[in-house]
Design a protein around this motif. Structure first.
Motif, PDB file in Angstrom:
ATOM      1  N   VAL A 148       2.045  -2.069  10.627  1.00  0.00           N
ATOM      2  CA  VAL A 148       2.769  -1.286   9.625  1.00  0.00           C
ATOM      3  C   VAL A 148       3.495  -0.110  10.277  1.00  0.00           C
ATOM      4  O   VAL A 148       4.621   0.236   9.887  1.00  0.00           O
ATOM      5  CB  VAL A 148       1.857  -0.869   8.443  1.00  0.00           C
ATOM      6  N   HIS A 169       4.558  14.963  11.454  1.00  0.00           N
ATOM      7  CA  HIS A 169       3.432  14.793  12.391  1.00  0.00           C
ATOM      8  C   HIS A 169       3.844  14.074  13.666  1.00  0.00           C
ATOM      9  O   HIS A 169       3.020  13.473  14.355  1.00  0.00           O
ATOM     10  CB  HIS A 169       2.289  14.042  11.689  1.00  0.00           C
ATOM     11  N   ASN A 224       0.774  -1.235   0.000  1.00  0.00           N
ATOM     12  CA  ASN A 224       0.000   0.000   0.000  1.00  0.00           C
ATOM     13  C   ASN A 224       0.808   1.289   0.000  1.00  0.00           C
ATOM     14  O   ASN A 224       0.294   2.332  -0.368  1.00  0.00           O
ATOM     15  CB  ASN A 224      -0.908   0.054   1.238  1.00  0.00           C
ATOM     16  N   CYS A 225       2.024   1.228   0.461  1.00  0.00           N
ATOM     17  CA  CYS A 225       2.686   2.479   0.800  1.00  0.00           C
ATOM     18  C   CYS A 225       3.872   2.817  -0.097  1.00  0.00           C
ATOM     19  O   CYS A 225       4.278   3.982  -0.169  1.00  0.00           O
ATOM     20  CB  CYS A 225       3.159   2.454   2.252  1.00  0.00           C
ATOM     21  N   GLY A 273       5.538  11.039  -0.754  1.00  0.00           N
ATOM     22  CA  GLY A 273       5.484  11.171   0.700  1.00  0.00           C
ATOM     23  C   GLY A 273       6.884  11.353   1.266  1.00  0.00           C
ATOM     24  O   GLY A 273       7.881  11.141   0.576  1.00  0.00           O
ATOM     25  N   ILE A 299       2.853   8.004  14.788  1.00  0.00           N
ATOM     26  CA  ILE A 299       2.860   7.387  13.463  1.00  0.00           C
ATOM     27  C   ILE A 299       1.554   6.618  13.230  1.00  0.00           C
ATOM     28  O   ILE A 299       0.943   6.711  12.165  1.00  0.00           O
ATOM     29  CB  ILE A 299       4.103   6.475  13.314  1.00  0.00           C
ATOM     30  N   TRP A 346      -6.135   5.684   6.432  1.00  0.00           N
ATOM     31  CA  TRP A 346      -6.094   4.230   6.256  1.00  0.00           C
ATOM     32  C   TRP A 346      -7.070   3.453   7.122  1.00  0.00           C
ATOM     33  O   TRP A 346      -7.228   2.250   6.947  1.00  0.00           O
ATOM     34  CB  TRP A 346      -4.673   3.714   6.487  1.00  0.00           C
ATOM     35  N   LEU A 384      10.767   8.146   5.574  1.00  0.00           N
ATOM     36  CA  LEU A 384      10.320   7.592   6.855  1.00  0.00           C
ATOM     37  C   LEU A 384      11.485   7.002   7.655  1.00  0.00           C
ATOM     38  O   LEU A 384      11.275   6.373   8.690  1.00  0.00           O
ATOM     39  CB  LEU A 384       9.257   6.508   6.621  1.00  0.00           C
ATOM     40  N   LEU A 443      -7.477  -0.571   6.735  1.00  0.00           N
ATOM     41  CA  LEU A 443      -6.659  -1.440   7.593  1.00  0.00           C
ATOM     42  C   LEU A 443      -7.267  -1.460   8.989  1.00  0.00           C
ATOM     43  O   LEU A 443      -7.655  -0.414   9.498  1.00  0.00           O
ATOM     44  CB  LEU A 443      -5.228  -0.897   7.670  1.00  0.00           C
ATOM     45  N   ILE A 490      -1.148   7.392  10.247  1.00  0.00           N
ATOM     46  CA  ILE A 490      -1.623   6.354   9.319  1.00  0.00           C
ATOM     47  C   ILE A 490      -3.143   6.231   9.410  1.00  0.00           C
ATOM     48  O   ILE A 490      -3.832   6.163   8.405  1.00  0.00           O
ATOM     49  CB  ILE A 490      -0.956   5.000   9.642  1.00  0.00           C
ATOM     50  N   THR A 513       4.374   3.143  -3.214  1.00  0.00           N
ATOM     51  CA  THR A 513       4.216   4.075  -4.337  1.00  0.00           C
ATOM     52  C   THR A 513       4.577   5.496  -3.934  1.00  0.00           C
ATOM     53  O   THR A 513       5.098   6.253  -4.738  1.00  0.00           O
ATOM     54  CB  THR A 513       2.772   4.052  -4.874  1.00  0.00           C
ATOM     55  N   CYS A 514       4.306   5.849  -2.717  1.00  0.00           N
ATOM     56  CA  CYS A 514       4.571   7.227  -2.292  1.00  0.00           C
ATOM     57  C   CYS A 514       5.759   7.340  -1.339  1.00  0.00           C
ATOM     58  O   CYS A 514       6.347   8.403  -1.203  1.00  0.00           O
ATOM     59  CB  CYS A 514       3.349   7.816  -1.602  1.00  0.00           C
ATOM     60  N   LYS A 565      -2.817  16.728   2.117  1.00  0.00           N
ATOM     61  CA  LYS A 565      -1.461  16.649   1.567  1.00  0.00           C
ATOM     62  C   LYS A 565      -1.243  15.367   0.760  1.00  0.00           C
ATOM     63  O   LYS A 565      -0.128  15.069   0.356  1.00  0.00           O
ATOM     64  CB  LYS A 565      -0.436  16.700   2.709  1.00  0.00           C
ATOM     65  N   MET A 623      -1.850  12.170   1.813  1.00  0.00           N
ATOM     66  CA  MET A 623      -1.671  10.949   2.607  1.00  0.00           C
ATOM     67  C   MET A 623      -3.054  10.418   2.973  1.00  0.00           C
ATOM     68  O   MET A 623      -3.859  11.097   3.586  1.00  0.00           O
ATOM     69  CB  MET A 623      -0.830  11.261   3.855  1.00  0.00           C
TER      70      MET A 623
HETATM   71  C1  HEC Z   1      -0.810   8.540  -2.309  1.00  0.00           C
HETATM   72  C2  HEC Z   1       0.478   8.676  -1.674  1.00  0.00           C
HETATM   73  C3  HEC Z   1       0.664   8.041  -0.325  1.00  0.00           C
HETATM   74  C4  HEC Z   1       0.424   6.736   0.050  1.00  0.00           C
HETATM   75  C5  HEC Z   1      -0.118   5.590  -0.798  1.00  0.00           C
HETATM   76  C6  HEC Z   1       0.837   6.639   1.424  1.00  0.00           C
HETATM   77  N1  HEC Z   1       1.270   7.841   1.897  1.00  0.00           N
HETATM   78 FE1  HEC Z   1       1.977   8.221   3.740  1.00  0.00          FE
HETATM   79  N2  HEC Z   1       2.224  10.170   3.255  1.00  0.00           N
HETATM   80  C7  HEC Z   1       1.971  10.733   2.002  1.00  0.00           C
HETATM   81  C8  HEC Z   1       2.241  12.157   2.054  1.00  0.00           C
HETATM   82  C9  HEC Z   1       2.076  13.114   0.895  1.00  0.00           C
HETATM   83  C10 HEC Z   1       2.615  12.442   3.377  1.00  0.00           C
HETATM   84  C11 HEC Z   1       2.999  13.791   3.952  1.00  0.00           C
HETATM   85  C12 HEC Z   1       1.811  14.465   4.558  1.00  0.00           C
HETATM   86  C13 HEC Z   1       2.074  15.890   4.978  1.00  0.00           C
HETATM   87  O1  HEC Z   1       2.865  16.555   4.315  1.00  0.00           O
HETATM   88  O2  HEC Z   1       1.477  16.308   5.981  1.00  0.00           O
HETATM   89  C14 HEC Z   1       2.615  11.177   4.083  1.00  0.00           C
HETATM   90  C15 HEC Z   1       2.966  11.037   5.437  1.00  0.00           C
HETATM   91  C16 HEC Z   1       3.057   9.835   6.072  1.00  0.00           C
HETATM   92  C17 HEC Z   1       3.527   9.682   7.436  1.00  0.00           C
HETATM   93  C18 HEC Z   1       3.958  10.799   8.360  1.00  0.00           C
HETATM   94  C19 HEC Z   1       5.331  11.216   8.060  1.00  0.00           C
HETATM   95  C20 HEC Z   1       5.781  12.376   8.929  1.00  0.00           C
HETATM   96  O3  HEC Z   1       6.828  12.918   8.616  1.00  0.00           O
HETATM   97  O4  HEC Z   1       5.085  12.716   9.902  1.00  0.00           O
HETATM   98  C21 HEC Z   1       3.479   8.355   7.721  1.00  0.00           C
HETATM   99  C22 HEC Z   1       3.882   7.697   9.019  1.00  0.00           C
HETATM  100  C23 HEC Z   1       2.973   7.666   6.554  1.00  0.00           C
HETATM  101  N3  HEC Z   1       2.742   8.602   5.570  1.00  0.00           N
HETATM  102  C24 HEC Z   1       2.761   6.312   6.475  1.00  0.00           C
HETATM  103  C25 HEC Z   1       2.155   5.700   5.385  1.00  0.00           C
HETATM  104  C26 HEC Z   1       1.788   4.307   5.376  1.00  0.00           C
HETATM  105  C27 HEC Z   1       1.998   3.321   6.493  1.00  0.00           C
HETATM  106  C28 HEC Z   1       1.213   4.069   4.165  1.00  0.00           C
HETATM  107  C29 HEC Z   1       0.629   2.799   3.653  1.00  0.00           C
HETATM  108  C30 HEC Z   1      -0.329   2.097   4.501  1.00  0.00           C
HETATM  109  C31 HEC Z   1       1.224   5.324   3.438  1.00  0.00           C
HETATM  110  N4  HEC Z   1       1.797   6.274   4.222  1.00  0.00           N
HETATM  111  C32 HEC Z   1       0.745   5.472   2.160  1.00  0.00           C
HETATM  112  C33 HEC Z   1       1.544  10.055   0.889  1.00  0.00           C
HETATM  113  C34 HEC Z   1       1.195   8.726   0.839  1.00  0.00           C
END
Ligand code: HEC
Length: 284
Positions: free
Chosen positions: A248, A213, A189-190, A203, A220, A236, A206, A240, A224, A192-193, A231, A233
């Motif tokens: 995760v 955040h 799931n994750c 994204g 974390i 989920w 990590l 999930l 999620i 790609t970004c 933004k 994200m």
């Molecule tokens: C479509 C793109 C995308 C997907 C798919 C995605 N994310 Fe993200 N994620 C982002 C973006 C964009 C941010 C930054 C958000 C912001 O700037 O506030 C982010 C932020 C986060 C953060 C916080 C990071 C921080 O610095 O605080 C976490 C943890 C995270 N994602 C976990 C996950 C997990 C686990 C999955 C899969 C289950 C997932 N993400 C799937 C785009 C995505």
């Protein structure tokens, strides 16, 4: 019979035959599956409709405008319950003493009272037998204990299912099974970004010490769960379950300090794990 009543009567028969033949009451697999309450309500409704139609027929057929026919069964019931002596026969049961003009009737004890009197005695015997002799009934404290036991059992199931896990209660998973599950979810799931090694893309990275955040399992997990939809994200929690989000989130924390192939520059603020307990806010 008046012709209007014939129509009413046919309608009445039709309703009744429909009611008793219909699938509504049958427990066929393909048919309706009304629950018990609905069935009872339906029966009451049908009986009421039938009664109203029946009364209409009787009233107009017999010209019973005073409603004597209608009242008769109630009067009978009343007499059965009270067995009162009609006023004109009261002199037959008058006792012969006279207290300053106050006379007394030798009425029978009304059947409804007898019924209550004997009823409570019989009930007491049944109760005694069920709860104190045969032991099939549970006394208060046994019932209480059984309920507590049941609740504890249900709680255990809930805890096991992960339904009790939320951003306040979540703890870091360290067992291999949970981390393997987390890795799988992340890959599916994750990546790609966030890239396969967590180095970031759309994204953030990590693997570094900087979090937008807040770091730590609770923050974390929260990110999620609720996502940052504005933004990009995703939220989920609809895809999930809590146990999976915990897995995760814990997996992500295992990536900390690794060296991704193409790390994205740090974003957010430097996170240091609080010494006493992990609070919800990021430290700057
Ligand atoms: C479509 C793109 C995308 C997907 C798919 C995605 N994310 Fe993200 N994620 C982002 C973006 C964009 C941010 C930054 C958000 C912001 O700037 O506030 C982010 C932020 C986060 C953060 C916080 C990071 C921080 O610095 O605080 C976490 C943890 C995270 N994602 C976990 C996950 C997990 C686990 C999955 C899969 C289950 C997932 N993400 C799937 C785009 C995505």
């Amino acid at each position: 019979m008046k012709s209007i009543n014939k129509i009413l009567f046919s309608a009445l028969l039709l309703i009744l035959s429909f009611a008793f033949q219909s699938e509504i009451f049958a427990q066929s697999e393909g048919g309706y599956d009304l629950n018990a309450v609905m069935k009872v309500m339906l029966v009451i409704t049908i009986v009421m409709i039938a009664l109203v139609m029946w009364l209409t027929i009787i009233y107009s057929e017999k010209n019973d405008l005073e409603g004597a026919l209608f009242k008769a069964p109630f009067a009978k019931l009343n007499q059965m319950l009270n067995r009162s002596v009609p006023i004109e026969k009261e002199k037959d049961i008058m006792l012969d003493h006279d207290y300053d003009g106050i006379r007394e009737l030798d009425n029978k004890i009304p059947p409804w009272f007898q019924f209550l009197f004997w009823g409570t005695i019989i009930w007491a015997l049944i109760y005694l037998f069920v709860f104190h002799i045969s032991g099939t009934g549970q006394l208060q404290d046994a019932e209480y204990k059984a309920e507590v036991q049941q609740a504890a059992f249900e709680r255990e199931l809930l805890v096991k299912s992960g339904a009790m896990i939320n951003e306040e209660t979540v703890t870091l998973a360290t067992d291999a099974a949970a981390l393997a599950e987390g890795k799988e979810i992340f890959a599916k799931n994750c990546v790609t970004c966030h890239a396969a090694d967590g180095g970031g893309g759309v994204g953030p990275n990590l693997t570094d010490d900087y979090w937008i955040h807040g770091g730590g399992i609770k923050n974390i997990f929260k990110t999620i769960k609720y996502g940052v939809p504005a933004k990009g994200m995703i939220t989920w929690q609809s895809q999930l379950d809590p146990a999976k989000m915990r897995s995760v989130a814990s997996y992500i924390l295992t990536l900390h300090g690794t060296k991704p192939a193409a790390p994205k520059a740090p974003q957010g603020t430097l996170w240091t794990e609080p010494k006493t307990d992990s609070t919800m806010t990021a430290k700057s």
